[in-house]
Write a protein that holds these residues in place. Structure first.
Motif, PDB file in Angstrom:
ATOM      1  N   LEU A  76       0.817  -1.206   0.000  1.00 51.84           N
ATOM      2  CA  LEU A  76       0.000   0.000   0.000  1.00 51.84           C
ATOM      3  C   LEU A  76       0.855   1.262   0.000  1.00 51.84           C
ATOM      4  O   LEU A  76       1.925   1.311   0.618  1.00 51.84           O
ATOM      5  CB  LEU A  76      -0.892   0.034   1.249  1.00 51.84           C
ATOM      6  N   ASP A  77       0.343   2.288  -0.667  1.00 51.50           N
ATOM      7  CA  ASP A  77       0.921   3.625  -0.533  1.00 51.50           C
ATOM      8  C   ASP A  77       0.285   4.240   0.717  1.00 51.50           C
ATOM      9  O   ASP A  77      -0.729   4.927   0.653  1.00 51.50           O
ATOM     10  CB  ASP A  77       0.611   4.465  -1.772  1.00 51.50           C
ATOM     11  N   ASN A  82      -3.384   7.568   4.162  1.00 51.74           N
ATOM     12  CA  ASN A  82      -3.522   8.420   5.341  1.00 51.74           C
ATOM     13  C   ASN A  82      -3.980   9.823   4.961  1.00 51.74           C
ATOM     14  O   ASN A  82      -4.830  10.425   5.633  1.00 51.74           O
ATOM     15  CB  ASN A  82      -2.197   8.484   6.100  1.00 51.74           C
ATOM     16  N   SER A  83      -3.422  10.356   3.891  1.00 51.72           N
ATOM     17  CA  SER A  83      -3.785  11.712   3.444  1.00 51.72           C
ATOM     18  C   SER A  83      -5.253  11.785   3.075  1.00 51.72           C
ATOM     19  O   SER A  83      -5.959  12.744   3.437  1.00 51.72           O
ATOM     20  CB  SER A  83      -2.917  12.112   2.251  1.00 51.72           C
ATOM     21  N   GLN A  84      -5.743  10.770   2.361  1.00 56.92           N
ATOM     22  CA  GLN A  84      -7.154  10.759   1.978  1.00 56.92           C
ATOM     23  C   GLN A  84      -8.049  10.600   3.196  1.00 56.92           C
ATOM     24  O   GLN A  84      -9.157  11.151   3.250  1.00 56.92           O
ATOM     25  CB  GLN A  84      -7.407   9.620   0.990  1.00 56.92           C
ATOM     26  N   PHE A  85      -7.577   9.864   4.177  1.00 56.95           N
ATOM     27  CA  PHE A  85      -8.341   9.692   5.411  1.00 56.95           C
ATOM     28  C   PHE A  85      -8.539  11.032   6.110  1.00 56.95           C
ATOM     29  O   PHE A  85      -9.648  11.363   6.556  1.00 56.95           O
ATOM     30  CB  PHE A  85      -7.598   8.715   6.327  1.00 56.95           C
ATOM     31  N   LEU A  86      -7.494  11.834   6.178  1.00 58.04           N
ATOM     32  CA  LEU A  86      -7.589  13.141   6.832  1.00 58.04           C
ATOM     33  C   LEU A  86      -8.501  14.087   6.054  1.00 58.04           C
ATOM     34  O   LEU A  86      -9.265  14.861   6.648  1.00 58.04           O
ATOM     35  CB  LEU A  86      -6.189  13.755   6.982  1.00 58.04           C
ATOM     36  N   VAL A  87      -8.435  14.025   4.735  1.00 56.21           N
ATOM     37  CA  VAL A  87      -9.325  14.844   3.913  1.00 56.21           C
ATOM     38  C   VAL A  87     -10.776  14.466   4.164  1.00 56.21           C
ATOM     39  O   VAL A  87     -11.648  15.335   4.326  1.00 56.21           O
ATOM     40  CB  VAL A  87      -8.982  14.698   2.410  1.00 56.21           C
ATOM     41  N   SER A  88     -11.040  13.172   4.230  1.00 57.93           N
ATOM     42  CA  SER A  88     -12.419  12.717   4.449  1.00 57.93           C
ATOM     43  C   SER A  88     -12.918  13.098   5.846  1.00 57.93           C
ATOM     44  O   SER A  88     -14.087  13.445   6.013  1.00 57.93           O
ATOM     45  CB  SER A  88     -12.520  11.199   4.252  1.00 57.93           C
ATOM     46  N   ASP A 195       0.074   1.891  11.685  1.00 54.97           N
ATOM     47  CA  ASP A 195       1.211   1.983  10.767  1.00 54.97           C
ATOM     48  C   ASP A 195       0.878   2.856   9.563  1.00 54.97           C
ATOM     49  O   ASP A 195       1.737   3.560   9.021  1.00 54.97           O
ATOM     50  CB  ASP A 195       1.652   0.598  10.308  1.00 54.97           C
ATOM     51  N   ILE A 196      -0.392   2.830   9.146  1.00 56.87           N
ATOM     52  CA  ILE A 196      -0.835   3.668   8.030  1.00 56.87           C
ATOM     53  C   ILE A 196      -0.943   5.125   8.473  1.00 56.87           C
ATOM     54  O   ILE A 196      -0.493   6.043   7.783  1.00 56.87           O
ATOM     55  CB  ILE A 196      -2.183   3.167   7.481  1.00 56.87           C
ATOM     56  N   LEU A 197      -1.518   5.329   9.662  1.00 59.97           N
ATOM     57  CA  LEU A 197      -1.763   6.688  10.153  1.00 59.97           C
ATOM     58  C   LEU A 197      -0.476   7.395  10.575  1.00 59.97           C
ATOM     59  O   LEU A 197      -0.456   8.628  10.674  1.00 59.97           O
ATOM     60  CB  LEU A 197      -2.739   6.644  11.333  1.00 59.97           C
ATOM     61  N   SER A 198       0.582   6.636  10.804  1.00 58.28           N
ATOM     62  CA  SER A 198       1.862   7.242  11.184  1.00 58.28           C
ATOM     63  C   SER A 198       2.829   7.339  10.005  1.00 58.28           C
ATOM     64  O   SER A 198       4.003   7.675  10.187  1.00 58.28           O
ATOM     65  CB  SER A 198       2.511   6.422  12.308  1.00 58.28           C
ATOM     66  N   ALA A 199       2.335   7.066   8.798  1.00 54.80           N
ATOM     67  CA  ALA A 199       3.206   7.054   7.618  1.00 54.80           C
ATOM     68  C   ALA A 199       3.466   8.446   7.055  1.00 54.80           C
ATOM     69  O   ALA A 199       4.209   8.598   6.093  1.00 54.80           O
ATOM     70  CB  ALA A 199       2.586   6.170   6.530  1.00 54.80           C
ATOM     71  N   GLY A 200       2.839   9.467   7.653  1.00 55.15           N
ATOM     72  CA  GLY A 200       2.992  10.816   7.133  1.00 55.15           C
ATOM     73  C   GLY A 200       1.909  11.159   6.131  1.00 55.15           C
ATOM     74  O   GLY A 200       1.039  10.329   5.827  1.00 55.15           O
TER      75      GLY A 200
END
Length: 469
Positions: A76-77, A82-88, A195-200
């Protein structure tokens, strides 16, 4: 496909969903007893509205699911996810606040206002946990999603028992604790995705770009799901509008009973999707034929349970006798919606035919809407409306199977149409005979159905290979 992993994931998913369903069964049997018809109606109204909050993610969840389905977690990228999660989170928080403001300043009676306010509160937790849950499903970690559902159900079950023991007979506390259970589920999903949420995160412009792409991919599937839910939703809306909250409660109770059976089948489709995504076209064709035939052979067996279920419900909830009568008309939903979920919707997604799925659902919704208007204002019969919507769902299932079969270049089978005829026969028998006699009659009919199709039965379950070995 890794059949051992599929079997293991499916067992875990069914077990976890079994816990959730057990809680739902207890909930559906206890709440009508504790709350009464009107109060239970507002609880059902909350559940009804809740079924639509998932669409406020605007397809980003579905897009991530479709784009990354079949990948592994390592591949996974994570930064993009994570970026899309924050946008949502941002835009759904805005929607949540808007819903609450509409409830507070809109022309609603006190109970309905309360329901809508808590819909706004639960919206964020529900959609964010499902975003992460869809990521788990996409990377074939369906056990995590299943466990989160079980945790949600068990947390609410604990609160439910306390409320019932103390004799709480208003619906509001049940909604509050139901919402808290959803937030607990979100916390679990956040932990498992750490691990996904801490990936930046990506740059703001890149995050928005990735999110728009996921929305573009997922919006068709989201609209298809919206339309699918509206097929039954439009019926419930007009029942609430024209016959009042008590009849709405009765109809909703009937649909809740049918929904118990569908929850298990939903788990099966959840496990199958990431595995089917890894198959080539020939593999998909073989899997489609096998799954189609297995469901045509096994799903009609659910009608045998009608008599025992009806007897128990009549004894436990005599005030819902009218609802239980409607249950006979709605029971075929278990067969047609179950098959549609596993064979129809799943393969439309695997083949990336979301547009065609949307078209099929739109045609079904139009038929359901016209029949609902006719049944409500001309015939003025709830039974007529419900019978027509079952016909609509049966037609959607058969049409979807036909379209997918053409896409995969596989031949049609008579089993699907025979299964539909069995369903019609069940409904007719249920109107003519007592529930237990209906089940006994169908047991003999179903046994004959299996004997007549024993060749297909042995082929799909590979019984000949077992007997020869």
């Amino acid at each position: 496909m890794n059949t051992k992993k599929i079997a293991r994931d499916m067992v875990f998913a069914v077990f976890a969903q079994g816990l959730s369903t057990a809680v739902s069964v207890i909930l559906t049997l206890l709440l009508p007893k504790v709350l009464g018809v009107a109060e239970f109606g507002y609880w059902q109204l909350f559940i009804f509205y809740l079924s639509y909050v998932g669409f406020f993610h605007f397809g980003i969840n579905d897009g991530v699911y479709l784009i990354h389905g079949g990948e592994t977690r390592d591949a996974l990228d994570k930064k993009a996810i994570n970026s899309q999660f924050l946008v949502s989170i941002f835009y759904q928080a805005v929607i949540s606040v808007a819903v609450i403001l509409v409830a507070l300043f809109g022309p609603f009676e006190t109970q309905r206002q309360f329901v809508i306010v808590w819909i706004g509160i639960i919206l964020l937790a529900n959609n964010c946990s499902f975003y992460l849950g869809y990521v788990f499903q996409a990377v074939n970690e369906t056990a995590l999603f299943s466990f989160s559902a079980a945790l949600d159900a068990l947390a609410f079950f604990a609160a439910l028992i306390i409320l019932v023991v103390f004799g709480v007979d208003s619906f509001e506390p049940y909604i509050i604790f139901y919402t808290l259970a959803k937030y607990l589920r979100l916390v679990y999903c956040l932990y498992k995705a750490r691990d996904i949420l801490s990936a930046g995160v990506l740059a703001h412009s890149e995050s928005v770009k990735e999110s728009i792409e996921s929305v573009r991919v997922g919006i068709k599937l989201m609209f298809a799901n919206i339309v699918s839910s509206l097929i039954l939703g439009v019926v419930r809306f007009f029942v609430d509008l024209n016959w009042g909250i008590e009849v709405f409660s009765i109809v909703s109770f009937s649909l809740s009973i049918a929904a118990f059976f569908l929850t298990f089948l939903t788990q099966v489709s959840m496990v199958l999707f990431p595995n089917l995504k890894q198959l080539d076209r020939h593999g998909c064709s073989s899997a489609f034929c096998m799954m189609r035939d297995i469901l045509d052979l096994l799903l009609p067996a659910v009608y045998i349970l009608y008599g025992p279920i009806t007897v128990v419900l009549n004894w436990w909830l005599p005030q819902y006798a009218r609802s239980i009568q409607l249950f006979a008309v709605l029971f075929p939903i278990c067969v047609f919606e179950g098959k549609m979920d596993i064979v129809g919707t799943t393969f439309f997604k695997v083949l990336r035919e979301e547009k065609r799925l949307l078209e099929v659902n739109l045609a079904t919704l139009l038929f359901s809407f016209v029949c609902t208007l006719f049944g409500t204002y001309v015939v003025k019969s709830v039974e007529f409306v419900l019978f027509c919507v079952v016909i609509a769902l049966a037609s959607r299932c058969l049409l979807s199977e036909l379209l997918i079969g053409r896409t995969l270049n596989v031949s049609r089978t008579k089993l699907s149409f025979v299964s539909a005829i069995l369903s019609l026969g069940f409904v007719i028998n249920a109107q003519l005979f007592t529930p237990l006699l209906t089940s006994v009659i169908f047991l003999f009919v179903y046994s004959a159905y299996l004997v007549i199709n024993k060749t297909v039965f042995c082929r799909v379950f590979k019984l000949n290979d077992i007997l020869e070995s």
